[in-house]
Design a protein around this motif. Structure first.
Motif, short mmCIF file in Angstrom:
data_model
loop_
_atom_site.label_atom_id
_atom_site.label_comp_id
_atom_site.label_asym_id
_atom_site.label_seq_id
_atom_site.Cartn_x
_atom_site.Cartn_y
_atom_site.Cartn_z
N ARG A 83 0.81 -1.22 0.00
CA ARG A 83 0.00 0.00 0.00
C ARG A 83 0.84 1.27 0.00
O ARG A 83 0.31 2.38 -0.02
CB ARG A 83 -0.92 -0.01 1.22
N HIS A 84 2.14 1.14 -0.02
CA HIS A 84 3.02 2.31 -0.02
C HIS A 84 3.28 2.81 -1.43
O HIS A 84 2.83 3.89 -1.81
CB HIS A 84 4.34 1.94 0.68
N TYR A 109 3.31 -6.58 6.91
CA TYR A 109 1.90 -6.93 7.08
C TYR A 109 1.79 -8.26 7.80
O TYR A 109 2.60 -9.17 7.59
CB TYR A 109 1.21 -7.03 5.72
N GLU A 110 0.76 -8.37 8.63
CA GLU A 110 0.47 -9.63 9.31
C GLU A 110 -0.25 -10.57 8.35
O GLU A 110 -0.71 -10.16 7.27
CB GLU A 110 -0.38 -9.39 10.56
N ARG A 114 -3.23 -7.00 8.12
CA ARG A 114 -3.01 -5.75 8.84
C ARG A 114 -1.59 -5.23 8.62
O ARG A 114 -0.63 -6.00 8.64
CB ARG A 114 -3.24 -5.95 10.34
N LEU A 115 -1.46 -3.93 8.41
CA LEU A 115 -0.16 -3.29 8.38
C LEU A 115 0.33 -3.13 9.82
O LEU A 115 -0.35 -2.51 10.64
CB LEU A 115 -0.26 -1.92 7.71
N ALA A 131 -3.86 1.28 10.63
CA ALA A 131 -5.11 0.57 10.36
C ALA A 131 -5.73 0.96 9.02
O ALA A 131 -6.57 0.22 8.49
CB ALA A 131 -6.12 0.85 11.49
N ASP A 132 -5.33 2.11 8.46
CA ASP A 132 -5.90 2.56 7.20
C ASP A 132 -5.18 2.00 5.98
O ASP A 132 -5.61 2.26 4.84
CB ASP A 132 -5.86 4.10 7.12
N HIS A 133 -4.12 1.25 6.18
CA HIS A 133 -3.28 0.86 5.04
C HIS A 133 -2.98 -0.63 5.02
O HIS A 133 -1.90 -1.06 4.58
CB HIS A 133 -1.98 1.67 5.07
#
Length: 401
Positions: A83-84, A109-110, A114-115, A131-133
């Motif tokens: 997401r980066h 990421y898990e 989740r990031l 939490a947004d990414h």
């Protein structure tokens, strides 16, 4: 040959799709948006990602999807994209990872998407929230032990609903207990994806172009079409084949205790809309998937699965199955190449379909329903897919100006 339901409501039901749709880039673009992105695609079997962190990927249509089993045991699907900066995160078709770490900037990421880690997080500002990414999710369905993904949910049926007419037939094969025999193979073909699918559902060519299947099945090959799946089948005859591998398969194929009597020596094929199939034999189960790469290039993806069985007779039968179908695949490769080449001729537009070609009739009808321009016998002018119908009236054989 058995006959199933055809699409009687389609005014063009007696005709194939026009040749231009098998080589046109704009048409493929419409297929991607209207047919492929909303459709389910098979990825792997649950047993292929049995432990936490196990993952399996599928690359198609410019997307990369990763299925991963989380630490909680759940299987989730995500686009394989950080997401980066949009970098691909994992490489290869499969593997195991405690965390998914982007190799570009180390975003972590898990297994549930989740990031959880960003180097120099404070430099992204106070409004930045992990939490947004998280990884972008994709829809996942598990059916009979196999895992499927869908890029766009358009409200279409689940895989279970697609295969509902055949659920009772498939149940004895114990799909959920299957295990992989080897790895996924990828076979490129210089043809349009529809030519591979058309050939798969075409029963009329069996007696002409597949002498081995003719020797094994005689006149017993059948074809039918349901709303979302085609079914083809052929019983293996008791009469010994003149071919050594085929005769040996007939001899060595052992009884399969969990199958009913009528399926002990039956080969059955199910093709699901729009581009994958299950080949179901008494000795093993294969899936085959044909993914478009370009208007005239397709990647065939396939693998075999089977129940654990150490009997020498079963091992011999599986090897002989491979030998027989290797020859069938070689014959089909030559056939679809002939069709793709012939479709380049200006003399060919559409061809008549027999009333027995119920699966082809049904498939063509669905494509015409999704993309009405498929009714045009000649290609519209370039740019037709950007707006309007591409059809200005007149005869369907006319070129579009």
């Amino acid at each position: 040959m058995e006959q199933g339901r055809s699409n009687g409501e389609d005014p063009d039901a007696g005709w194939s799709l026009p040749a231009w749709t098998y080589a046109d880039a704009e048409f493929l673009g419409m297929e991607v948006e209207r047919i492929f992105r909303p459709s389910w695609q098979i990825v792997c079997h649950l047993s292929d990602i049995g432990a936490p962190g196990d993952f399996h990927t599928l690359d198609y249509l410019g997307e990369s999807v990763v299925l991963i089993r989380g630490d909680d045991g759940m299987v989730r699907g995500f686009t394989n994209v950080c997401r980066h900066r949009g970098a691909r995160i994992v490489d290869g078709t499969s593997g195991c990872a405690k965390k998914l770490v982007c190799p570009y900037h180390g975003w972590t990421y898990e297994t549930d998407g989740r990031l959880s880690g960003v180097p120099m997080k404070a430099s992204y500002g106070d409004a930045f929230a992990l939490a947004d990414h998280g990884l972008s999710p994709v829809a996942v369905e598990a059916w009979q032990g196999f895992l499927f993904v869908r890029l766009v949910d358009d409200g279409g049926p689940s895989v279970a609903e697609m295969m509902a007419p055949y659920a009772a037939e498939i149940a004895p094969y114990r799909f959920e207990e299957l295990r992989a025999l080897g790895r996924v193979t990828l076979r490129p073909r210089a043809v349009n994806w529809k030519n591979i699918g058309d050939n798969y559902s075409d029963g009329l060519h069996i007696a002409v172009a597949h002498p081995g299947l003719k020797r094994l099945m005689g006149e017993g090959y059948g074809v039918e079409a349901s709303l979302h799946a085609d079914k083809m089948w052929g019983p293996i005859l008791d009469r010994p084949s003149a071919n050594l591998s085929e005769r040996a398969y007939q001899h060595f194929l052992p009884p399969v205790p969990h199958l009913p009597a009528e399926r002990q020596r039956l080969w059955t094929y199910y093709k699901l809309w729009p581009n994958f199939a299950f080949d179901i034999y008494p000795d093993q189960v294969d899936f085959m998937q044909w993914l478009p790469v370009s208007p005239t290039r397709t990647l065939i993806r396939e693998i075999s699965y089977a129940l654990p069985d150490e009997r020498r007779e079963m091992k011999a039968a599986r090897y002989l199955n491979w030998r027989i179908n290797r020859q069938v695949n070689a014959e089909d490769t030559a056939l679809v190449g002939r069709v793709q080449a012939g479709m380049a001729s200006a003399s060919f537009t559409v061809g008549p379909l027999s009333e027995q070609e119920v699966a082809l009739r049904h498939f063509c009808g669905r494509v015409r329903q999704a993309i009405p321009q498929a009714r045009l016998h000649r290609a519209p002018a370039m740019g037709w897919s950007s707006g309007g119908t591409g059809y200005l009236g007149g005869n369907k054989n006319d070129e579009i100006l």
